[in-house]
Motif scaffolding. Structure first.
Motif, PDB file in Angstrom:
ATOM      1  N   PHE A  55       0.832  -1.206   0.000  1.00 32.74           N
ATOM      2  CA  PHE A  55       0.000   0.000   0.000  1.00 32.74           C
ATOM      3  C   PHE A  55       0.865   1.254   0.000  1.00 32.74           C
ATOM      4  CE2 PHE A  55      -2.457   3.171   2.517  1.00 32.74           C
ATOM      5  CZ  PHE A  55      -3.468   3.361   1.608  1.00 32.74           C
ATOM      6  N   GLN A  56       1.873   1.218   0.841  1.00 35.92           N
ATOM      7  CA  GLN A  56       2.746   2.370   0.977  1.00 35.92           C
ATOM      8  C   GLN A  56       3.416   2.724  -0.348  1.00 35.92           C
ATOM      9  OE1 GLN A  56       6.258   1.460   3.103  1.00 35.92           O
ATOM     10  NE2 GLN A  56       6.586   3.547   3.800  1.00 35.92           N
ATOM     11  N   LYS A  57       3.932   1.681  -1.006  1.00 38.66           N
ATOM     12  CA  LYS A  57       4.656   1.907  -2.254  1.00 38.66           C
ATOM     13  C   LYS A  57       3.747   2.496  -3.318  1.00 38.66           C
ATOM     14  CE  LYS A  57       8.661  -0.646  -3.762  1.00 38.66           C
ATOM     15  NZ  LYS A  57       9.183  -1.982  -3.556  1.00 38.66           N
ATOM     16  N   GLN A  58       2.569   1.884  -3.455  1.00 38.78           N
ATOM     17  CA  GLN A  58       1.637   2.317  -4.491  1.00 38.78           C
ATOM     18  C   GLN A  58       1.147   3.735  -4.250  1.00 38.78           C
ATOM     19  OE1 GLN A  58       0.577   0.638  -7.292  1.00 38.78           O
ATOM     20  NE2 GLN A  58       2.300  -0.665  -6.738  1.00 38.78           N
ATOM     21  N   THR A  59       0.778   4.012  -2.994  1.00 40.72           N
ATOM     22  CA  THR A  59       0.173   5.315  -2.746  1.00 40.72           C
ATOM     23  C   THR A  59       1.180   6.443  -2.880  1.00 40.72           C
ATOM     24  OG1 THR A  59       0.452   4.858  -0.420  1.00 40.72           O
ATOM     25  CG2 THR A  59      -1.772   4.684  -1.309  1.00 40.72           C
ATOM     26  N   ARG A  60       2.413   6.167  -2.531  1.00 42.43           N
ATOM     27  CA  ARG A  60       3.359   7.282  -2.549  1.00 42.43           C
ATOM     28  C   ARG A  60       3.416   7.924  -3.921  1.00 42.43           C
ATOM     29  NH1 ARG A  60       8.553   5.829  -0.011  1.00 42.43           N
ATOM     30  NH2 ARG A  60       7.410   6.026   1.938  1.00 42.43           N
ATOM     31  N   ILE A  61       3.550   7.085  -4.943  1.00 43.71           N
ATOM     32  CA  ILE A  61       3.620   7.619  -6.305  1.00 43.71           C
ATOM     33  C   ILE A  61       2.321   8.301  -6.691  1.00 43.71           C
ATOM     34  CG2 ILE A  61       3.735   6.919  -8.711  1.00 43.71           C
ATOM     35  CD1 ILE A  61       5.747   4.817  -7.852  1.00 43.71           C
ATOM     36  N   ASN A  62       1.216   7.636  -6.357  1.00 45.63           N
ATOM     37  CA  ASN A  62      -0.060   8.168  -6.823  1.00 45.63           C
ATOM     38  C   ASN A  62      -0.482   9.432  -6.102  1.00 45.63           C
ATOM     39  OD1 ASN A  62      -1.168   6.457  -9.001  1.00 45.63           O
ATOM     40  ND2 ASN A  62      -0.628   4.873  -7.516  1.00 45.63           N
ATOM     41  N   TYR A  63      -0.155   9.522  -4.827  1.00 49.26           N
ATOM     42  CA  TYR A  63      -0.480  10.763  -4.131  1.00 49.26           C
ATOM     43  C   TYR A  63       0.335  11.925  -4.677  1.00 49.26           C
ATOM     44  CZ  TYR A  63      -3.864   9.306  -0.708  1.00 49.26           C
ATOM     45  OH  TYR A  63      -5.010   8.891  -0.116  1.00 49.26           O
ATOM     46  N   ARG A  64       1.563  11.627  -5.033  1.00 45.75           N
ATOM     47  CA  ARG A  64       2.381  12.668  -5.645  1.00 45.75           C
ATOM     48  C   ARG A  64       1.672  13.184  -6.899  1.00 45.75           C
ATOM     49  NH1 ARG A  64       7.701  10.000  -5.598  1.00 45.75           N
ATOM     50  NH2 ARG A  64       7.950  10.473  -3.405  1.00 45.75           N
ATOM     51  N   LYS A  65       1.128  12.235  -7.660  1.00 45.66           N
ATOM     52  CA  LYS A  65       0.401  12.644  -8.867  1.00 45.66           C
ATOM     53  C   LYS A  65      -0.805  13.495  -8.514  1.00 45.66           C
ATOM     54  CE  LYS A  65       1.540   8.742 -11.830  1.00 45.66           C
ATOM     55  NZ  LYS A  65       1.015   7.422 -12.234  1.00 45.66           N
ATOM     56  N   THR A  66      -1.518  13.142  -7.462  1.00 42.72           N
ATOM     57  CA  THR A  66      -2.712  13.939  -7.145  1.00 42.72           C
ATOM     58  C   THR A  66      -2.335  15.363  -6.773  1.00 42.72           C
ATOM     59  OG1 THR A  66      -2.792  13.406  -4.799  1.00 42.72           O
ATOM     60  CG2 THR A  66      -4.036  11.982  -6.247  1.00 42.72           C
ATOM     61  N   ARG A  67      -1.230  15.546  -6.065  1.00 43.86           N
ATOM     62  CA  ARG A  67      -0.838  16.902  -5.695  1.00 43.86           C
ATOM     63  C   ARG A  67      -0.558  17.723  -6.947  1.00 43.86           C
ATOM     64  NH1 ARG A  67      -3.624  16.551  -2.314  1.00 43.86           N
ATOM     65  NH2 ARG A  67      -3.580  18.763  -2.523  1.00 43.86           N
ATOM     66  N   VAL A  68       0.149  17.105  -7.893  1.00 41.91           N
ATOM     67  CA  VAL A  68       0.467  17.828  -9.122  1.00 41.91           C
ATOM     68  C   VAL A  68      -0.810  18.147  -9.894  1.00 41.91           C
ATOM     69  CG1 VAL A  68       1.623  17.650 -11.344  1.00 41.91           C
ATOM     70  CG2 VAL A  68       2.767  16.855  -9.285  1.00 41.91           C
ATOM     71  N   ALA A  69      -1.689  17.144 -10.019  1.00 46.15           N
ATOM     72  CA  ALA A  69      -2.930  17.355 -10.778  1.00 46.15           C
ATOM     73  C   ALA A  69      -3.794  18.414 -10.108  1.00 46.15           C
ATOM     74  CB  ALA A  69      -3.698  16.049 -10.898  1.00 46.15           C
ATOM     75  N   SER A  70      -3.847  18.374  -8.802  1.00 47.90           N
ATOM     76  CA  SER A  70      -4.691  19.333  -8.101  1.00 47.90           C
ATOM     77  C   SER A  70      -4.138  20.752  -8.238  1.00 47.90           C
ATOM     78  CB  SER A  70      -4.829  18.904  -6.637  1.00 47.90           C
ATOM     79  OG  SER A  70      -4.715  19.984  -5.769  1.00 47.90           O
TER      80      SER A  70
END
Ligand SMILES: Nc1ncnc2c1ncn2[C@@H]1O[C@H](COP(=O)(O)OP(=O)(O)O)[C@@H](O)[C@H]1O
Ligand SMILES: Nc1ncnc2c1ncn2[C@@H]1O[C@H](COP(=O)(O)OP(=O)(O)O)[C@@H](O)[C@H]1O
Ligand SMILES: [Mg+2]
Ligand SMILES: [Mg+2]
Lengths: 587, 601
Positions: free
Chosen positions: B202-217
């Motif tokens: 979970f940790q590995k997957q979310t780290r990348i994807n949350y980074r993406k959400t910050r950029v997209a937001s």
């Protein structure tokens, strides 16, 4: 507007969630399923314990354990199902709301944007909408599922023993009472906190957009102090909010625990009297454990629901705002635009002007014949910019009419009207896009040659020297340009739109004398064929026009040639020609 | 170095080294936020420990009730039962009371941390130099301070409390179970293995994807702010339909990454439940066998099952916290990046005393280029004695504004130094410098608040009569009086209620009231009509006595009040003399002046 009830407000969001609704309902069922499986586990426990009591055997144990195992897997499966069902549709609803809000904001008239601090709009488009999404796909689903689970759980408790069931049932009453009171108190504070968050966003925005002024005056600390005050206010509200939540937690913990305590007393007594089996008592306690989380979650689900309600209210405050400047039902069209612009007895007053004040524009009469260019002169604040804004319906006249080629502009669609008219604003706004896109904003289909021509007229050839020429990204996210450069691009943009009426609001103010002279020469060629209304402050700009109109006290008080007006009109001289004085001064 | 400050901010897939650097940076920020509240945190944790301890006692008491009090009750002895129930209620009351205290106390701590961070980011972005603001869009600064901060707020709301409480609860439950029945505990230990792997995934997957959400937001916010700021142009050029499509694209990008992270949690959470339920079944099997053997009582069996079940109860809350933590970790990465940026014109550590000034400006072998490297001022020397009024003219792009920005220290020279009264500007405290030098530019930004507030921005604490005097001096007093509430009229955002010329006059009044030793006007009269400009010039005549002034203007009428004219071209001064001498000559200025005179005719 009168405040709406919580349920009525929440229901307003459903039309926007229509597509997601079936899956939300299924998700609720799945959530309920998961809870019910969890509730069934104690039943097997009872049978197991009772079975083991008289000479338990491994044969009795294994099926029971397998059943518990299966139920446990089912529970997890249903939770997975619930999340899978509701989460993706939830994000679609959020995206839909976001698009709707944005489109509506673009539709709303400029007067709306004058009124609303931009941070308030931003906080609605970001934080509020994700709150609504979380509520819809999580809060709502669990609220319903948990309520049903609690009801079913209570019923099951009754099956173990009616007396024990009754204890739990009666104990839930104070929670309900408390819950209603909580709703009342919480919701005003939730509203306050979301509004304050919006105000804070406004402060942030202004501090960034006004950074040059703050720096030039060295007022960064001052702005920071103001921001700190606002942020501290928000902190106060949030703490109050937390105290309310803490308050309801007492009830959510204490009441069920007291019920368990009472049940222990009664339950042990019942077993000792032989009116209940040990297995049933064990199962009873196991059931109350299963019910514990749904009960305690009522607290945060309630506050989440109320937060969502506030967010929905705030969303609809924008969505319900009237689009005062709308397209007519049967728009007329201008098939062969000639560019005759006529102001007929136009009057206008800003909506937020004091009631007793005289209208800003009060009976403006002015006709621009096709191909004619008219300079509009008046002192600062006389309403020149306002008049230009009226002609493209950025604001709506409050009296009289503006006609384009004999058609009232209110009978044209805004799209068509703005295709025939192009503006250069006094503060040149560029968007984060390439030079090309910025200049061709009004007519993306223009050819390369037309683009080059527009740039030449505006003397904006400097763009070819930018790092990537016409494809250089400018605007906020790109290269910074000087005021004069921006103004020339804004002018090029208006020219490139090839409108039948050009409206230029003080288009040369930021240019140096040489450049100004060159732009004027080039503009003349365009102006012979195009109708133009040019707001001007300088004699040099006035020279561009065929005629000059003087705006004074809300009316056009004189129209004529520059030299004639200069000779005959004292106010005109005051406004534009301090020539003698100036000549005097420079000597 | 890569990943320094806001550089590469939108990068998603980081190398090990980069990721480590970001994590360390975020962690440092987090720790520095926690440090000031650490005492209170300890108190807050202590209450959690206590409240969880009381909570864990519950099932043990139930077990005791069934195994000990029940047989006694059967014999008619109810004393033990009463004690058990009494103890249970006591524990429950303590739990509730402590929880109440803890929630409201922790909220205060959280809010203080958020307040601290908010202020830090705000103050820091104010400190950062113009150079930073020119390349980092306003929308992104706003995103950092709104949506990113919200995600950290959410983390704190979800509660470090929840995490700590959950963790402690699990530990206590574990301890209680060991005491009660060690073999049941062994089963639970085994369950930690799949737990570990699930969490790692979970940790590995979310780290990348949350980074993406910050950029997209952030992209979403940038676009939104730009549209609302330029709404007039958007409407006039019918950009709205195109904007809808563009924004829809950004919304979809954000939705897609957001859905992705939510789905990850949607797998993680049921995964935890599954592990929990399997453990319960395992405990039941093993303990059931021991009950058959007669090695175990029913009460202990019940308690063991209750404990095993409750052991996983807080997992849901903890998972949510962990989820929020992952989300805010990427927000912290971004925010700590902004905080890591250093002002390119730093405040001096040991500022030179700078109180009394005559306003003597010197450029000493100055060379300057912007970050793109193109030299704007090559080897520039200039001496402006105190009290002189200088008109600076020249074609667009000559470097006039650049010169002005160097004097007001928006930038530092690349080579050489700019001095006022012999002191290098790099050695002057910001506050002193701003008191001495004020620049008025063409962009006259008004802040929301009253007209009086906006004028007083030049000198906080100015009295009403001082404010009115300043307004009178530039001839904007009558207009302000005519506003609905006079000086107390709210100018609303962006000064929407006043015309461009009025806005400029107000910003003049703002500069006048600041009363600086050096006043720089960079095309500040561009949007004024002639009568207003005349009023401003008259005001300047009196105001500039005893001050140094640099006036950049295209309207050569300004020259009338100047003692000296500088003509600039390609970053160099090509003419420098009194206005009369230049006009009489045959140089560039004489030509400009002639053209201008003709334009007035
Ligand atoms: N959005 C607005 N809301 C209310 N009043 C406004 C607004 N914009 C301008 N005004 C007022 O209307 C008057 C005319 O403004 P404007 O048309 O911009 O003048 P100008 O002739 O200088 O272009 C000004 O006195 C200003 O105070
Ligand atoms: N922030 C900046 N970054 C890079 N180049 C800049 C920046 N600001 C101005 N320039 C460039 O520096 C030169 C001088 O600009 P400026 O000082 O604004 O001229 P002026 O005020 O005389 O019109 C121009 O070529 C301009 O493009
Ligand atoms: Mg105007
Ligand atoms: Mg300049």
């Amino acid at each position: 507007m009168k405040p709406m009830g919580t349920v009525a407000t929440l229901l307003r969001i459903f039309p926007y969630a229509k597509k997601a609704l079936p899956r939300v309902i299924l998700g609720t069922i799945a959530a309920l399923g998961a809870h019910l499986f969890a509730l069934t586990i104690p039943q097997f426990l009872r049978n197991l314990v009772n079975g083991l009591q008289d000479h338990g055997t491994v044969e009795k144990l294994v099926p029971a354990v397998l059943a518990v195992l299966a139920l446990g897997i089912c529970e997890a499966g249903f939770v997975l199902l619930r999340r899978w069902l509701v989460l993706t549709p939830g994000t679609h609803v959020e995206a839909g709301l976001r698009r709707t809000l944005y489109a509506k904001l673009q539709e709303l008239p400029v007067s709306f944007h004058d009124k609303w601090p931009s941070g308030q709009l931003l906080s609605r488009a970001t934080g509020d909408l994700s709150l609504i999404r979380r509520w819809l796909s999580f809060g709502l689903v669990l609220f319903v599922a948990n309520a049903i689970t609690i009801a079913v759980g209570l019923a099951i408790l009754f099956t173990y023993n009616w007396l024990l069931g009754l204890i739990f049932f009666v104990s839930s009453i104070p929670i309900w009472v408390r819950g209603f009171k909580f709703e009342k108190n919480y919701h005003s504070i939730a509203r306050l906190s979301q509004d304050q968050a919006g105000d804070l966003a406004t402060s942030v925005e202004e501090s960034v957009h006004g950074i040059r002024v703050l720096k030039a005056l060295g007022r960064g600390d001052f702005a920071s102090a103001k921001f700190a005050r606002d942020a501290a206010e928000l902190r106060g509200t949030e703490v109050k909010k937390a105290n309310l939540i803490a308050d309801i937690w007492i009830y959510l913990i204490l009441v069920p625990e007291f019920a368990v305590g009472a049940s222990m007393l009664v339950g042990v007594w019942l077993v000792s009297q032989g009116q209940m089996t040990v297995g049933a008592l064990v199962a009873f306690f196991a059931t109350t454990t299963v019910l514990r989380w749904p009960t305690e979650s009522v607290g945060f689900l309630l506050s989440m629901t109320l937060d969502a309600k506030t967010a929905i209210t705030r969303f609809f405050e924008v969505l319900d705002a009237p689009i005062e400047i709308d397209d007519p039902e049967n728009p007329k069209t201008i098939s062969e635009p000639k560019g005759r612009l006529e102001f007929k007895n136009v009057s206008f007053k800003y909506p937020d002007a004091p009631a007793e004040a005289a209208p800003l524009l009060d009976g403006v009469n002015l006709t621009l014949e096709p191909g004619e260019s008219v300079a509009l002169i008046g002192i600062t604040g006389s309403g020149k910019t306002t008049l230009t804004a009226l002609s493209t319906r950025l604001y709506e006249v409050t009296g009289g009419a503006i006609e384009l080629d004999g058609i009232d502009i209110r009978d044209l669609s805004r799209e068509e009207l703005r295709r025939h008219m192009a503006m250069a604003f006094e503060d040149a706004t560029l968007f984060s896009a390439s030079v090309r896109d910025n200049v061709l904003l009004g007519r993306p289909e223009a050819t390369e040659a037309e683009l080059a021509q527009a740039l030449e007229i505006a003397q904006a050839q400097f763009v070819y020297d930018l790092p990537e020429g016409l494809d250089t990204k400018i605007g906020e996210e790109g290269l910074s340009l000087s005021g004069g450069q921006r103004q020339r691009l804004a002018l090029a943009r208006a020219v490139a739109a090839k409108p039948s009426v050009l409206i230029l609001d003080d288009p040369l103010s930021a240019l140096d004398v040489d450049t100004e002279a060159m732009v004027e020469d080039a503009l003349r060629t365009v102006l012979t064929a195009t109708t133009a209304l040019i707001v001007a402050h300088r004699p040099s700009t006035v020279q561009l026009a065929d005629r000059v109109a003087l705006l004074e006290n809300g009316r056009i008080t004189a129209v004529g040639k520059h030299s004639d007006l200069l000779a005959t009109n004292a106010h005109y001289r005051h406004v534009i020609a301090s020539l003698d004085e100036e000549k005097e001064a420079i000597r | 170095m890569s990943m320094q400050g806001v550089q590469d901010e939108e990068k998603i897939d980081l190398t090990k080294v980069e990721a480590k650097r970001l994590r360390a940076r975020s962690m440092r920020l987090l720790l520095s936020l926690v440090r000031p509240v650490r005492r209170r945190l300890i108190l807050s944790f202590s209450t959690v420990i206590l409240s969880q301890a009381f909570r864990v006692v519950g099932p043990a008491l139930i077990a005791y009730g069934i195994d000990q009090a029940l047989p006694l009750a059967v014999k008619g002895d109810y004393i033990a039962l009463w004690y058990t129930v009494g103890a249970y209620l006591l524990a429950a009351t303590a739990t509730a009371g402590l929880t109440y205290f803890f929630i409201s106390y922790a909220a205060k701590i959280n809010q203080d941390v958020i307040l601290d961070l908010r202020q830090r980011v705000f103050v820091h972005t104010q400190k950062l130099s113009l150079e930073f603001h020119e390349k980092y869009t306003s929308g992104r600064v706003i995103a950092r301070q709104t949506s990113d901060l919200d995600s950290i707020k959410e983390l704190l709301d979800t509660g470090g409390n929840e995490m700590i409480a959950g963790l402690l609860y699990m530990i206590f439950t574990g301890v209680a179970l060991v005491l009660l029945d060690a073999s049941s505990f062994a089963v639970m230990l085994v369950s930690l293995v799949p737990l570990y792997f699930l969490t790692r995934w979970f940790q590995k997957q979310t780290r990348i994807n949350y980074r993406k959400t910050r950029v997209a937001s952030a992209r979403l916010i940038v676009h939104f702010v730009e549209t609302m700021t330029g709404i007039r142009a958007v409407k006039a050029f019918r950009k709205d339909t195109r904007n809808n499509a563009e924004y829809a694209g950004l919304v979809e990008d954000y939705r897609a990454v957001n859905a992705k992270v939510i789905q990850l949690f949607g797998i993680y959470d049921p995964g935890l439940i599954l592990i929990g339920n399997l453990t319960v079944a395992g405990v039941l099997m093993i303990d059931g066998l021991r009950v058959i053997d007669g090695a175990l009582g029913f009460g202990v069996l019940t308690a063991a099952i209750l404990y095993a079940k409750r052991f996983f109860d807080p997992m849901e809350g903890m998972a949510m916290f962990y989820n929020a933590f992952q989300s805010s970790a990427s927000a912290l990465e971004k925010i700590s990046g902004v905080l890591e940026e250093e002002p390119s014109v730093p405040e001096p550590v040991n500022p030179v005393p700078f109180k009394e000034h005559s306003g003597h400006i010197e450029f000493d072998d100055v060379e300057f280029h912007y970050s793109n490297g193109k030299t704007i001022l090559p080897n520039f020397n200039l001496d402006i004695p105190g009290g002189q009024t200088v008109a600076l003219v020249g074609t667009t792009g000559a470097g006039k504004s650049t010169l002005a920005k160097l004097i007001s220290r928006f930038y530092d020279p690349t080579v050489g130094s700019v001095r006022i009264d012999g002191v290098d500007l790099r050695e002057v405290a910001n506050e002193d410098l701003r008191r001495a030098v004020v620049m008025v530019t063409q962009e006259a930004y008004l802040f929301s608040g009253t007209v009086a507030d906006n004028i007083a921005l030049g000198r906080p604490g100015a009295s009403q009569s001082e404010i009115e005097d300043a307004a009178r001096a530039v001839g904007v007093h009558e207009f302000i009086e005519s506003l609905p509430d006079g000086y107390n009229t709210d100018v609303n955002k962006r000064g929407g209620r006043v015309s461009a010329g009025q806005r400029q006059l107000i910003s003049f009044a703002r500069a006048f009231i600041a009363d600086p030793a050096v006043l720089i006007l960079d095309e500040a009269t561009a949007s004024l009509d002639i009568p207003s400009e005349r009023a401003v010039q008259n005001a300047l005549r009196t105001l500039l006595a005893g001050r140094t002034a640099i006036i950049i203007a295209h309207r050569l009428s300004t020259v009338s009040i100047a003692d000296r004219v500088l003509v600039m071209e390609h970053g160099q001064i090509i003419e420098d003399d009194t206005p009369a001498a230049l006009i009489a000559g045959t140089g560039k200025f004489a030509k400009m002046h002639k053209a201008w005179r003709e334009s007035l005719a």
